[in-house]
Design an enzyme around this catalytic site. Structure first.
Site, PDB file in Angstrom:
ATOM      1  N   GLU A 274      46.716 -84.418  72.870  1.00  0.00           N
ATOM      2  CA  GLU A 274      45.280 -84.135  72.932  1.00  0.00           C
ATOM      3  C   GLU A 274      45.003 -82.643  73.035  1.00  0.00           C
ATOM      4  OE1 GLU A 274      42.935 -87.880  74.780  1.00  0.00           O
ATOM      5  OE2 GLU A 274      42.781 -86.083  75.981  1.00  0.00           O
ATOM      6  N   HIS A 295      70.062 -96.817  69.743  1.00  0.00           N
ATOM      7  CA  HIS A 295      70.452 -98.008  68.982  1.00  0.00           C
ATOM      8  C   HIS A 295      69.289 -98.551  68.170  1.00  0.00           C
ATOM      9  CE1 HIS A 295      74.511 -98.470  70.790  1.00  0.00           C
ATOM     10  NE2 HIS A 295      73.954 -97.616  71.645  1.00  0.00           N
ATOM     11  N   LYS A 413      35.002 -93.565  69.087  1.00  0.00           N
ATOM     12  CA  LYS A 413      33.998 -94.153  69.988  1.00  0.00           C
ATOM     13  C   LYS A 413      32.677 -94.321  69.243  1.00  0.00           C
ATOM     14  CE  LYS A 413      35.752 -91.892  74.169  1.00  0.00           C
ATOM     15  NZ  LYS A 413      35.428 -90.930  75.211  1.00  0.00           N
TER      16      LYS A 413
HETATM   17  O1  PA5 Z   1      41.978 -86.025  78.764  1.00  0.00           O
HETATM   18  C1  PA5 Z   1      40.893 -86.516  78.615  1.00  0.00           C
HETATM   19  O2  PA5 Z   1      39.848 -85.893  78.824  1.00  0.00           O
HETATM   20  C2  PA5 Z   1      40.723 -87.962  78.181  1.00  0.00           C
HETATM   21  O3  PA5 Z   1      41.937 -88.584  77.917  1.00  0.00           O
HETATM   22  C3  PA5 Z   1      40.027 -88.767  79.262  1.00  0.00           C
HETATM   23  O4  PA5 Z   1      40.790 -88.716  80.427  1.00  0.00           O
HETATM   24  C4  PA5 Z   1      39.831 -90.205  78.831  1.00  0.00           C
HETATM   25  O5  PA5 Z   1      39.160 -90.251  77.606  1.00  0.00           O
HETATM   26  C5  PA5 Z   1      39.039 -90.976  79.872  1.00  0.00           C
HETATM   27  O6  PA5 Z   1      37.790 -90.396  80.056  1.00  0.00           O
HETATM   28  P1  PA5 Z   1      36.940 -90.679  81.354  1.00  0.00           P
HETATM   29  O7  PA5 Z   1      37.725 -90.228  82.522  1.00  0.00           O
HETATM   30  O8  PA5 Z   1      35.690 -89.917  81.174  1.00  0.00           O
HETATM   31  O9  PA5 Z   1      36.706 -92.179  81.400  1.00  0.00           O
END
Ligand code: PA5
Length: 423
Positions: A274, A295, A413
């Protein structure tokens, strides 16, 4: 406690290219420390957390442990991966096997998964904690609603409220509003820390403490990782990862030799993926668990398309050993196999797998980084978290991307909401 060691096995040209990036890495480190960039509160969070804040987390965790056989941690991405990594990693999962069991939900929309979870909770006392910075992510919200219903059925509304906990933004979002309205016990996520960098904040600390982990030790480890020596190791690693990308590698295989480290690798995959995968850049991080994957994927690693590098996470002092002599002479492998195994420990063989694999993959030209963590203590976990966060932040800045946003996560989303007719 001794620190994290990094060893490089790759062509000298790659290391020379990394050396040429040393000044840039140092400059980016100074920028991170200056906190002029958004979402860099994690850089000195462990150093600034107060005894009062630690006690607050411990008190809530103590209350949960006193009344619950199980705690369901509801979250997705950065809101659950770090906690799960800690519960599996520390003491090789030993903490989770004592007292309150920590279960996870909210990271999928599988009805079968949630029904199986409900069955596990049957006849047991449980509490839930929803962890969401935005307070509006669909997967945890749906799991939360289902689990709240179960809580209310079992305990009635007032006790269900007393067994519902929240970790979310201090002021904004639907979860904060509900927590305030219904009086849930809650903790706040610092506004300047993004999800995947939040494991050392209440996001990870509350589930860890509920799991029986010494969170003071986790934070101490993170502070120790900010030493000059380990910072220099992070900057060097970041430069090497950027140099390997520049040399055309598209995949980073991150592997370990202890299954209790698998979840920690899942956490790194999110952190790297990310943070670095944007603007058409980045190496795709993928996980491996050895010996298992030698393996299955081992053939590809040895002779397949050489688009990857390997990062191996090793543990200097594994949580346990098992000598075959303890169990008597093995029958299954016959006399010669017995002679090979007798009186020797499993860790010796595990190290031989690591070294044998490294030799074999080097002969195929794979660039290999070995990161050795001291052990699987709470300190080592905190230390490793900070080490990888800093390495990731610097790598992203060296690549010219913003390692602290995740605009691409929103795309699915929006499509999903359009399909569901929501907003
Ligand atoms: O690193 C990030 O920002 C994302 O992976 C969030 O943690 C994830 O989308 C969950 O979001 P939230 O904590 O708002 O539910």
């Amino acid at each position: 406690m001794s620190g994290i060691k990094v060893d490089y096995q790759m062509d000298g040209a790659l290391l020379a290219a990394a050396d040429a990036l040393a000044n840039d890495a140092a400059r980016h480190y100074a920028t991170l420390r200056s906190r002029e960039l958004d979402y860099t509160g994690w850089v000195d969070y462990a150093a600034g957390v107060t005894e009062g804040e630690i006690s607050e987390v411990k008190d809530i965790a103590g209350e949960i442990r006193a009344k619950s056989d199980a705690l369901i941690v509801i979250g997705i991405g950065g809101s659950y991966l770090g906690a799960r990594a800690a519960c599996d990693f520390i003491g090789a999962g030993h903490a989770t096997s004592q007292g309150t069991e920590i279960l996870f939900a909210g990271f999928n929309l599988s009805a079968a998964y949630h029904r199986a979870l409900f069955e596990k909770l049957d006849g047991r006392d449980f509490s839930i904690v929803q962890i969401s910075k935005s307070g509006g992510t669909v997967e945890p919200a749906m799991a939360y609603l289902a689990l709240r219903e179960l809580l209310i059925k079992k305990y009635g509304e007032a006790e269900a409220d007393a067994r519902t906990y929240a970790v979310t933004d201090a002021t904004g979002g639907a979860l904060r509003a509900e927590a305030s309205e219904r009086g849930y016990s809650s903790l706040s996520i610092p506004s300047d820390i993004g999800g995947r960098y939040s494991v050392l904040s209440p996001v990870g600390l509350l589930p860890m403490a509920a799991c029986g982990i010494d969170i003071g030790a986790v934070l101490r480890g993170a502070r120790e990782a900010a030493s000059d020596e380990e910072t220099a190791a992070c900057l060097r690693l970041a430069a090497v990862r950027r140099a390997i990308q520049d040399a055309g590698k598209a995949v980073e295989v991150i592997g370990c030799f202890e299954p209790s480290v698998d979840s920690f690798i899942q956490w790194i995959l999110q952190l790297y993926g990310e943070s670095e995968g944007k603007d058409g850049k980045g190496m795709l991080p993928t996980g491996a668990s050895f010996s298992r994957d030698l393996h299955s994927l081992g053939q590809f690693f040895q002779q397949g398309n050489q688009i990857f590098m390997e990062t191996l996470i090793d543990i200097a002092e594994p949580a346990a050993d098992l000598a075959i002599g303890d169990l008597g002479t093995p029958q299954a492998g016959g006399a010669s196999a017995g002679a090979l195994f007798a009186g020797r420990g499993m860790n010796e063989f595990n190290s031989a797998v690591r070294d044998g694999m490294t030799r074999a993959h080097r002969s195929a030209g794979v660039p290999i980084v070995t990161i050795t963590l001291p052990d699987q203590s709470a300190e080592a976990f905190g230390r490793a978290v900070y080490f990888f966060e800093l390495t990731c932040g610097i790598t992203g800045l060296l690549m010219g991307v913003d390692p602290f946003n995740q605009p691409g996560v929103e795309a699915y989303k929006k499509e999903m909401m359009a399909i569901l007719g929501g907003k």
